[in-house]
Enzyme design. Sequence first.
Site: not given
Length: 429
Positions: A12-13, A16, A18, A40-42, A223, A238, A413
Amino acid sequence: MANVTVIGAQWGDEGKGKIVDWLASRADVVVRFQGGHNAGHTLVVGNQTYKLSLLPSGIVRGTLSVIGNGVVLDPWALKSEVEKLTAQGVSITPETLQIADTCPLILPFHRDLDALREDASGQGKIGTTRRGIGPAYEDKVGRRAIRVCDLAHLGQLGPQLDRLCAHHNALRAGFGEPPIDRAGLEAELAEIADFVLQFARPVWLRLNAAKAKGERILFEGAQGVLLDVDHGTYPFVTSSNTIAGTAAGGTGLGPSAAGFVLGIAKAYTTRVGAGPFPTELEDAIGERLGERGREFGTVTGRKRRCGWFDAVLVRQSCAVSGVTGIALTKLDVLDGLDQIAICTGYRLRGETLNHFPAHAADQASVEPIYETIEGWQESTAGARSWAELPASAIKYIRRIEELIQCPVALVSTSPEREDTILVRDPFAN
Ligand code: GDP
Ligand code: IMO
Ligand code: MG
């Protein structure tokens, strides 16, 4: 087949959100198919940062965003996320957001149970996000769930509530908790029902129509494969299948819909929560990766554990999920290192392994076999073309492709939307 399925290829993290946001400009529909607000997608767009947990990452661009039946939906978390994004200027209406009427709900006692079980588990803690994900999926499979469509029929909830209460009150009594307040729960559901119902649809119909018209569907996994309940580091996983195959069952489209499977992998490895992590670095380099990569969880704020790229694990993730190509993210975080290590195999009880063993104790005891390659001192941050990458960075990417037996389609990048190198367009395949 113009569709693309994005999944995490590690724990996870991987970035995805972005990548989904970037690809969403080419898609007609973005669809979540599993997980819930444990994700949690930033997304970083100019000077705005958006943090999404339940809403598909296409929503920020105004692309039709669908929450499929495979997602577990907390109605109160949905409302607060919609309010938060609306305040950031994102338009969220029944035209841009549609939610499967068959989604099971996460209810307040699921959250309680998640926390109670974690607190009582001693050494056996999973390190969950405590958002009730596991208990809600258990109730779905146990045929006790209240679903989105039930919100339009609250007067007929009796038999479901009987089943739910019979199960949960026994558990709650064991934890010394009072039984479920049935009337209180019904009142809370009545209060939130209209908010959720405005978005509720038989989304499988809309998605099948999209497929028939040749619209481009972008599936957004949450995830990562190593957290998959079957293929991950069980029991430190999960409660859903996170592999690309779930895109079909979690939305109501057939298995051919997945299209190009884009696995997202960081140029190193992170994990949040408990569980085995062979290449974890508990030293200054691990600290450095965490600082440069800002490795703190979006959902719980926990510090993410950091380590070298594990090619064995990513190769395995690509195989079990049928990955067509990889998006390699956070390459810039490795800038300035003299040497970079890649895990190419494991040693276990004197033997060499080319795959991750199934048993948790073996997973915890494998010793990584490393190959080291030269780092680069130049900055890759913000590079948008292959030509802007130093030769050693290209060598690193090429070596990863060889080891994971999968080509790189995109390189990221920086957190910013446009700082992305397109090597092979997933929608063009
Ligand atoms: P997700 O759960 O897979 O969507 O990933 P998260 O959003 O939880 O975590 C990825 C973090 O890395 C976010 O803070 C992103 O803004 C950031 N990020 C994504 N791609 C890059 C990249 O290429 N370089 C850097 N430095 N940060 C990135
Ligand atoms: P995104 O979509 C990283 C981890 C938790 C815990 C385990 C089980 O942002 O990549 P759960 O609450 O799901 O029962 O917790 O899974 N976990 C994640 N780790 N990224 C995520 O989502 C995660 N969602 C769950 O930390 O170890
Ligand atoms: Mg995340």
